[in-house]
Design a protein around this motif. Structure first.
Motif, mmCIF file in Angstrom:
data_model
loop_
_atom_site.group_PDB
_atom_site.id
_atom_site.type_symbol
_atom_site.label_atom_id
_atom_site.label_comp_id
_atom_site.label_asym_id
_atom_site.label_seq_id
_atom_site.Cartn_x
_atom_site.Cartn_y
_atom_site.Cartn_z
ATOM 1 N N GLN A 107 0.861 -1.178 0.000
ATOM 2 C CA GLN A 107 0.000 0.000 0.000
ATOM 3 C C GLN A 107 0.904 1.236 0.000
ATOM 4 O O GLN A 107 1.902 1.282 0.722
ATOM 5 C CB GLN A 107 -0.887 0.040 1.241
ATOM 6 C CG GLN A 107 -1.982 -1.011 1.262
ATOM 7 C CD GLN A 107 -2.851 -0.911 2.507
ATOM 8 O OE1 GLN A 107 -2.476 -0.299 3.504
ATOM 9 N NE2 GLN A 107 -4.009 -1.534 2.464
ATOM 10 N N SER B 7 0.746 5.645 0.038
ATOM 11 C CA SER B 7 -0.033 6.858 0.220
ATOM 12 C C SER B 7 0.879 8.033 -0.133
ATOM 13 O O SER B 7 1.937 8.207 0.481
ATOM 14 C CB SER B 7 -0.530 6.977 1.660
ATOM 15 O OG SER B 7 -1.239 8.184 1.852
ATOM 16 N N THR C 52 -3.798 13.815 -0.729
ATOM 17 C CA THR C 52 -3.304 12.458 -0.500
ATOM 18 C C THR C 52 -4.046 11.460 -1.373
ATOM 19 O O THR C 52 -5.278 11.424 -1.391
ATOM 20 C CB THR C 52 -3.463 12.062 0.977
ATOM 21 O OG1 THR C 52 -2.719 12.975 1.791
ATOM 22 C CG2 THR C 52 -2.944 10.653 1.216
ATOM 23 N N SER D 47 -4.057 7.240 -2.351
ATOM 24 C CA SER D 47 -3.594 5.928 -1.890
ATOM 25 C C SER D 47 -3.681 4.890 -3.006
ATOM 26 O O SER D 47 -4.576 4.948 -3.852
ATOM 27 C CB SER D 47 -4.413 5.462 -0.688
ATOM 28 O OG SER D 47 -4.241 6.353 0.407
ATOM 29 N N GLU E 176 -2.983 0.447 -3.750
ATOM 30 C CA GLU E 176 -2.734 -0.862 -3.154
ATOM 31 C C GLU E 176 -2.693 -1.910 -4.263
ATOM 32 O O GLU E 176 -3.439 -1.824 -5.238
ATOM 33 C CB GLU E 176 -3.830 -1.222 -2.148
ATOM 34 C CG GLU E 176 -3.604 -2.574 -1.477
ATOM 35 C CD GLU E 176 -4.608 -2.867 -0.369
ATOM 36 O OE1 GLU E 176 -4.465 -3.919 0.290
ATOM 37 O OE2 GLU E 176 -5.528 -2.048 -0.175
#
Length: 208
Positions: free
Chosen positions: A147, A149, A156, A158, A160
C-alpha cells in the motif's frame, strides 16, 4: 475472587492485543504525519508492507514481548526536512522506531519528480488469456500486499496492489505483466527494497 482476577487479566490481554492490529498501526502513522503537516512539511509518502495472516513477535526494549494481532504490518514514512535531509520513520504493530536520516536522497527525489504519475498509476490484476482453463486466482492464495499513500500539498492519494500481480507465476502468463512492471509505482517500491536492505540493522525501537 479468582474468577474476577481471571476476567481482569483476560480484559487487559485483550486490550493489549487490540492495540496491535492494523487500525492501531494506522492511527500512529496518521498522528505522525499530522505532525509533519503541522511543521509545514506537506510532501511525503508512506508505504505499508504486509502478508495477510503473517504474525510476528518481538522482544521490546523493556524486556517484554509484543506480538502482532493477526497480520503483521510495517509502515515506512519518507519525507524531507527543510534543510534537505531525507528522513525515514518505521511504524509497526508494536510501536514506532527512531527516525533514520538517509544519506542518499534518491528515493525521495524520485517521488517528487514523479508524484503526479505515482498518484495516477494503477497496478492491473493478474489477467490470463483463457481464464476458463485456469484455476480461480483467489486473493487469499496470494496474501502479500503493498500500500502506498502519496501526499503533495496536502492532497493524499492511496494505492494498493498484490505482489502476485507483478509476476508470471501462474500456469498462464500474466497479460498485464509488462504494464505492471514498467510502472513508476513499482520502481519506487523496488527503490524502497534497496533502502530498507541498506538500513536493516539501523532500526531501533523508540524507548517508551
Amino acid at each position: 475472587m479468582k474468577k474476577c482476577v481471571l476476567l481482569l487479566v483476560m480484559f487487559i490481554t485483550y486490550i493489549g492485543f487490540a492495540q496491535r492490529d492494523k487500525a492501531a498501526v494506522m492511527t500512529q502513522v496518521n498522528e505522525f504525519t499530522a505532525k509533519l503537516d503541522q511543521q509545514g512539511i506537506d510532501r511525503y509518502f508512506t508505504t505499508t508492507r504486509y502478508c495477510i495472516g503473517s504474525v510476528e513477535m518481538f522482544r521490546m526494549p523493556d524486556g517484554t514481548r509484543c506480538a502482532s494481532q493477526g497480520t503483521y504490518y510495517e509502515v515506512y514514512v519518507v519525507w524531507q526536512e527543510r534543510n534537505g535531509t531525507t528522513q525515514l520513520k518505521k511504524v509497526d504493530n508494536c510501536g514506532m522506531f527512531d527516525t533514520i536520516s538517509l544519506s542518499d536522497a534518491s528515493v525521495f527525489d524520485f517521488f517528487t519528480a514523479n508524484v503526479n504519475t505515482l498518484q495516477d498509476e494503477e497496478v492491473k490484476p493478474y489477467q490470463v488469456a483463457n481464464p476458463q482453463n485456469s484455476p480461480t486466482l483467489r486473493t487469499e492464495v496470494h496474501p502479500c500486499r503493498r500500500q502506498f499513500s502519496f501526499t503533495d500539498d496536502r492532497n493524499t492519494i492511496s494505492k494498493e496492489y498484490r505482489l502476485y500481480d507483478l509476476t508470471n507465476a501462474s500456469e498462464q502468463r500474466n497479460l498485464n505483466y509488462n504494464h505492471n512492471t514498467s510502472l513508476k509505482l513499482v520502481t519506487l517500491d523496488q527503490m524502497m527494497d534497496s533502502v530498507l536492505s541498506q538500513h536493516s540493522t539501523s532500526f531501533r525501537r523508540m524507548q517508551l
